[in-house]
Design a protein around this motif. Sequence first.
Motif, PDB file in Angstrom:
ATOM      1  N   GLU A 145       0.842  -1.206   0.000  1.00  0.00           N
ATOM      2  CA  GLU A 145       0.000   0.000   0.000  1.00  0.00           C
ATOM      3  C   GLU A 145       0.872   1.250   0.000  1.00  0.00           C
ATOM      4  O   GLU A 145       0.536   2.244  -0.629  1.00  0.00           O
ATOM      5  N   LYS A 146       1.986   1.185   0.708  1.00  0.00           N
ATOM      6  CA  LYS A 146       2.916   2.314   0.744  1.00  0.00           C
ATOM      7  C   LYS A 146       3.592   2.482  -0.617  1.00  0.00           C
ATOM      8  O   LYS A 146       3.738   3.602  -1.107  1.00  0.00           O
ATOM      9  N   GLN A 147       4.037   1.366  -1.183  1.00  0.00           N
ATOM     10  CA  GLN A 147       4.732   1.400  -2.469  1.00  0.00           C
ATOM     11  C   GLN A 147       4.681  -0.001  -3.083  1.00  0.00           C
ATOM     12  O   GLN A 147       5.106  -0.974  -2.466  1.00  0.00           O
ATOM     13  N   SER A 148       4.146  -0.080  -4.305  1.00  0.00           N
ATOM     14  CA  SER A 148       3.958  -1.379  -4.953  1.00  0.00           C
ATOM     15  C   SER A 148       5.281  -2.019  -5.359  1.00  0.00           C
ATOM     16  O   SER A 148       6.329  -1.374  -5.404  1.00  0.00           O
ATOM     17  N   PHE A 149       5.210  -3.289  -5.686  1.00  0.00           N
ATOM     18  CA  PHE A 149       6.330  -4.061  -6.226  1.00  0.00           C
ATOM     19  C   PHE A 149       6.887  -3.340  -7.456  1.00  0.00           C
ATOM     20  O   PHE A 149       8.095  -3.123  -7.584  1.00  0.00           O
ATOM     21  N   TYR A 150       5.977  -2.934  -8.354  1.00  0.00           N
ATOM     22  CA  TYR A 150       6.374  -2.242  -9.587  1.00  0.00           C
ATOM     23  C   TYR A 150       7.074  -0.914  -9.286  1.00  0.00           C
ATOM     24  O   TYR A 150       8.123  -0.611  -9.861  1.00  0.00           O
ATOM     25  N   GLN A 151       6.501  -0.131  -8.373  1.00  0.00           N
ATOM     26  CA  GLN A 151       7.107   1.164  -8.024  1.00  0.00           C
ATOM     27  C   GLN A 151       8.514   0.972  -7.439  1.00  0.00           C
ATOM     28  O   GLN A 151       9.427   1.738  -7.748  1.00  0.00           O
ATOM     29  N   ARG A 152       8.672  -0.050  -6.639  1.00  0.00           N
ATOM     30  CA  ARG A 152       9.984  -0.326  -6.044  1.00  0.00           C
ATOM     31  C   ARG A 152      10.995  -0.712  -7.132  1.00  0.00           C
ATOM     32  O   ARG A 152      12.148  -0.287  -7.095  1.00  0.00           O
ATOM     33  N   ALA A 153      10.545  -1.522  -8.101  1.00  0.00           N
ATOM     34  CA  ALA A 153      11.417  -1.921  -9.204  1.00  0.00           C
ATOM     35  C   ALA A 153      11.816  -0.717 -10.063  1.00  0.00           C
ATOM     36  O   ALA A 153      12.957  -0.605 -10.500  1.00  0.00           O
ATOM     37  N   GLN A 154      10.862   0.201 -10.268  1.00  0.00           N
ATOM     38  CA  GLN A 154      11.163   1.432 -11.024  1.00  0.00           C
ATOM     39  C   GLN A 154      12.274   2.227 -10.358  1.00  0.00           C
ATOM     40  O   GLN A 154      13.184   2.720 -11.025  1.00  0.00           O
ATOM     41  N   LEU A 155      12.183   2.380  -9.048  1.00  0.00           N
ATOM     42  CA  LEU A 155      13.199   3.135  -8.301  1.00  0.00           C
ATOM     43  C   LEU A 155      14.575   2.478  -8.440  1.00  0.00           C
ATOM     44  O   LEU A 155      15.578   3.158  -8.632  1.00  0.00           O
ATOM     45  N   ILE A 156      14.627   1.173  -8.331  1.00  0.00           N
ATOM     46  CA  ILE A 156      15.891   0.445  -8.452  1.00  0.00           C
ATOM     47  C   ILE A 156      16.455   0.616  -9.868  1.00  0.00           C
ATOM     48  O   ILE A 156      17.652   0.864 -10.032  1.00  0.00           O
TER      49      ILE A 156
END
Length: 160
Positions: A145-156
């Motif tokens: 809810e804080k940050q999706s799997f996809y959003q985390r992958a984008q940041l990386i």
Amino acid sequence: MHNVIDQSGLLAISTRLQRLSDQLRKDGQKIYELYGVAFEPKWFPVIYTLYQKPILSVVEIANEIGYTHPSTISLLKELEKQKLIRSKRDKTDERKRLLVLTEKGNMLVEQMKPVWNTMVKSLTTLTDTSNNIMKAIEEVEEEMEKQSFYQRAQLIKRKE
């Protein structure tokens, strides 16, 4: 003995969760059959939700069960065909359909209550481990809810 998917760790988390879900669903079906209850586990989210909240719109049901609108509509059509739920027009908004359990649906819930008690007891013994899966799922859902799997992958990827 572990197979390739088991050995792949986090990379296969979705596959392993799907596999676990499929096994729980299959066993759930067998448990309903053991009790002589004609019930498809895929119907559970809608039936249980309408048992807990007797009158809901399609959108409200979709939100309660966490399914997409089209998936919810498909499930609702199936349950209406089985005469377990029925829809009625909202008196304040004619476009809105409200869904309720039918008498047949309510009778089915009464049949299922002892099955649910057995399932909870069985699942409690299954999940009461040092790494309780329900607590872990809740933690992962909160993180997503804080940050999706996809959003985390984008940041990386941006940092690469």
